[in-house]
Design a protein around this motif. Structure first.
Motif, PDB file in Angstrom:
ATOM      1  N   ARG A  38       0.808  -1.223   0.000  1.00  0.00           N
ATOM      2  CA  ARG A  38       0.000   0.000   0.000  1.00  0.00           C
ATOM      3  C   ARG A  38       0.848   1.283   0.000  1.00  0.00           C
ATOM      4  N   PRO A  39       1.875   1.451   0.870  1.00  0.00           N
ATOM      5  CA  PRO A  39       2.662   2.699   0.818  1.00  0.00           C
ATOM      6  C   PRO A  39       3.502   2.827  -0.456  1.00  0.00           C
ATOM      7  N   ILE A  40       3.919   1.716  -1.021  1.00  0.00           N
ATOM      8  CA  ILE A  40       4.648   1.751  -2.294  1.00  0.00           C
ATOM      9  C   ILE A  40       3.717   2.272  -3.381  1.00  0.00           C
ATOM     10  N   TYR A  41       2.508   1.758  -3.387  1.00  0.00           N
ATOM     11  CA  TYR A  41       1.517   2.187  -4.366  1.00  0.00           C
ATOM     12  C   TYR A  41       1.176   3.672  -4.174  1.00  0.00           C
ATOM     13  N   GLN A  42       1.036   4.076  -2.928  1.00  0.00           N
ATOM     14  CA  GLN A  42       0.727   5.481  -2.644  1.00  0.00           C
ATOM     15  C   GLN A  42       1.818   6.397  -3.200  1.00  0.00           C
ATOM     16  N   GLU A  43       3.058   5.997  -3.057  1.00  0.00           N
ATOM     17  CA  GLU A  43       4.172   6.782  -3.605  1.00  0.00           C
ATOM     18  C   GLU A  43       4.081   6.855  -5.132  1.00  0.00           C
ATOM     19  N   MET A  44       3.728   5.739  -5.771  1.00  0.00           N
ATOM     20  CA  MET A  44       3.579   5.747  -7.232  1.00  0.00           C
ATOM     21  C   MET A  44       2.452   6.691  -7.638  1.00  0.00           C
ATOM     22  N   LEU A  45       1.345   6.670  -6.905  1.00  0.00           N
ATOM     23  CA  LEU A  45       0.231   7.579  -7.207  1.00  0.00           C
ATOM     24  C   LEU A  45       0.653   9.037  -7.068  1.00  0.00           C
ATOM     25  N   GLU A  46       1.348   9.336  -5.980  1.00  0.00           N
ATOM     26  CA  GLU A  46       1.751  10.719  -5.712  1.00  0.00           C
ATOM     27  C   GLU A  46       2.717  11.257  -6.759  1.00  0.00           C
ATOM     28  N   SER A  47       3.445  10.375  -7.443  1.00  0.00           N
ATOM     29  CA  SER A  47       4.363  10.817  -8.492  1.00  0.00           C
ATOM     30  C   SER A  47       3.618  11.405  -9.697  1.00  0.00           C
ATOM     31  N   ARG A  48       2.357  11.027  -9.853  1.00  0.00           N
ATOM     32  CA  ARG A  48       1.546  11.423 -11.010  1.00  0.00           C
ATOM     33  C   ARG A  48       2.206  11.025 -12.315  1.00  0.00           C
ATOM     34  N   ARG A  49       2.972   9.931 -12.248  1.00  0.00           N
ATOM     35  CA  ARG A  49       3.676   9.399 -13.409  1.00  0.00           C
ATOM     36  C   ARG A  49       3.398   7.913 -13.589  1.00  0.00           C
ATOM     37  N   PHE A  50       2.467   7.380 -12.782  1.00  0.00           N
ATOM     38  CA  PHE A  50       2.145   5.956 -12.829  1.00  0.00           C
ATOM     39  C   PHE A  50       0.796   5.786 -13.527  1.00  0.00           C
ATOM     40  N   PHE A  51       0.801   5.013 -14.611  1.00  0.00           N
ATOM     41  CA  PHE A  51      -0.373   4.868 -15.456  1.00  0.00           C
ATOM     42  C   PHE A  51      -0.865   3.425 -15.483  1.00  0.00           C
ATOM     43  N   VAL A  52      -2.173   3.274 -15.620  1.00  0.00           N
ATOM     44  CA  VAL A  52      -2.749   1.960 -15.893  1.00  0.00           C
ATOM     45  C   VAL A  52      -3.264   1.972 -17.323  1.00  0.00           C
ATOM     46  N   TYR A  53      -3.258   0.797 -17.909  1.00  0.00           N
ATOM     47  CA  TYR A  53      -3.775   0.616 -19.260  1.00  0.00           C
ATOM     48  C   TYR A  53      -4.981  -0.304 -19.141  1.00  0.00           C
ATOM     49  N   GLU A  54      -6.134   0.186 -19.558  1.00  0.00           N
ATOM     50  CA  GLU A  54      -7.371  -0.580 -19.429  1.00  0.00           C
ATOM     51  C   GLU A  54      -7.758  -1.234 -20.747  1.00  0.00           C
ATOM     52  N   LEU A  55      -8.344  -2.399 -20.618  1.00  0.00           N
ATOM     53  CA  LEU A  55      -8.891  -3.126 -21.747  1.00  0.00           C
ATOM     54  C   LEU A  55     -10.209  -3.723 -21.292  1.00  0.00           C
ATOM     55  N   ASP A  56     -11.269  -3.430 -22.001  1.00  0.00           N
ATOM     56  CA  ASP A  56     -12.605  -3.930 -21.639  1.00  0.00           C
ATOM     57  C   ASP A  56     -12.962  -3.612 -20.196  1.00  0.00           C
ATOM     58  N   GLY A  57     -12.595  -2.404 -19.747  1.00  0.00           N
ATOM     59  CA  GLY A  57     -12.987  -1.937 -18.426  1.00  0.00           C
ATOM     60  C   GLY A  57     -12.190  -2.483 -17.259  1.00  0.00           C
ATOM     61  N   ARG A  58     -11.081  -3.170 -17.525  1.00  0.00           N
ATOM     62  CA  ARG A  58     -10.262  -3.674 -16.419  1.00  0.00           C
ATOM     63  C   ARG A  58      -8.794  -3.346 -16.661  1.00  0.00           C
ATOM     64  N   VAL A  59      -8.023  -3.333 -15.590  1.00  0.00           N
ATOM     65  CA  VAL A  59      -6.600  -3.038 -15.691  1.00  0.00           C
ATOM     66  C   VAL A  59      -5.900  -4.209 -16.383  1.00  0.00           C
ATOM     67  N   ALA A  60      -5.326  -3.923 -17.544  1.00  0.00           N
ATOM     68  CA  ALA A  60      -4.622  -4.939 -18.320  1.00  0.00           C
ATOM     69  C   ALA A  60      -3.117  -4.804 -18.171  1.00  0.00           C
ATOM     70  N   GLY A  61      -2.663  -3.640 -17.718  1.00  0.00           N
ATOM     71  CA  GLY A  61      -1.236  -3.407 -17.556  1.00  0.00           C
ATOM     72  C   GLY A  61      -1.000  -2.077 -16.870  1.00  0.00           C
ATOM     73  N   PHE A  62       0.275  -1.803 -16.610  1.00  0.00           N
ATOM     74  CA  PHE A  62       0.647  -0.531 -15.989  1.00  0.00           C
ATOM     75  C   PHE A  62       2.100  -0.215 -16.287  1.00  0.00           C
ATOM     76  N   TYR A  63       2.459   1.055 -16.092  1.00  0.00           N
ATOM     77  CA  TYR A  63       3.846   1.491 -16.253  1.00  0.00           C
ATOM     78  C   TYR A  63       4.027   2.852 -15.611  1.00  0.00           C
ATOM     79  N   ARG A  64       5.292   3.180 -15.374  1.00  0.00           N
ATOM     80  CA  ARG A  64       5.666   4.508 -14.887  1.00  0.00           C
ATOM     81  C   ARG A  64       6.501   5.176 -15.971  1.00  0.00           C
ATOM     82  N   ALA A  65       6.170   6.424 -16.297  1.00  0.00           N
ATOM     83  CA  ALA A  65       6.932   7.213 -17.268  1.00  0.00           C
ATOM     84  C   ALA A  65       7.365   8.491 -16.577  1.00  0.00           C
ATOM     85  N   THR A  66       8.678   8.682 -16.481  1.00  0.00           N
ATOM     86  CA  THR A  66       9.221   9.819 -15.747  1.00  0.00           C
ATOM     87  C   THR A  66      10.172  10.604 -16.634  1.00  0.00           C
TER      88      THR A  66
END
Length: 160
Positions: free
Chosen positions: A37-65
């Protein structure tokens, strides 16, 4: 479709991150949700962590900085994964191609990433996209389950 990750994506991202075919190639060893949870919170706070959705669900993710200052023309891709049930269906290609296109449109001239030396499919995938190996970080990547650290390959894609 790519979008910034949200707190509501926590369980989907955690499940994918901890998948036995994914977790060996990401930055953390397997852990319970409460430790993640705190690792994820840090990724969210970066505003550089993206999810890729397919058919309404998370199919992948990445960070672009993007880097600041004199290297603001450079971006780093990392924390990248696609649901293993979707491997071979073009999801990784679509997700990474979209990330590359958006970074390029934003003025990025160089995209870099690291790939573990034992991740042959990942190395082939990035090479197919035009990334080139630029160097090796010897004995850089150490999983708790492995006796020895392995090499990490630095790769980059440059635009004229």
């Amino acid at each position: 479709m790519r979008r910034l990750a949200t707190l509501e994506d926590l369980h989907a991202v955690f499940t994918l991150y901890m998948h036995e075919k994914v977790v060996p190639y990401l930055g953390y060893d397997p852990m319970p949700l409460e430790e993640f949870r705190p690792i994820y919170q840090e990724m969210l706070e970066s505003r550089r962590f993206f999810v890729y959705e397919l058919d309404g669900r998370v199919a992948g993710f990445y960070r672009a900085t993007r880097y600041p200052g004199r290297v603001q023309h450079v971006a780093s891709l990392g924390t990248l994964a696609v649901d293993p049930t979707l491997h071979g269906k073009g999801v990784a290609l679509a997700m990474v191609s979209q990330a590359i296109d958006e970074l390029k449109a934003a003025g990025v001239k160089r995209i870099e990433l690291c790939v573990e030396s034992d991740n042959a499919p990942g190395l082939r995938f990035y090479e197919k996209l035009g990334f080139q190996r630029e160097g090796t970080l010897r004995k850089f990547y150490k999983r708790a389950s492995d006796a020895e650290a392995i090499d990490d390959h630095m790769m980059a894609l440059l635009f004229d």
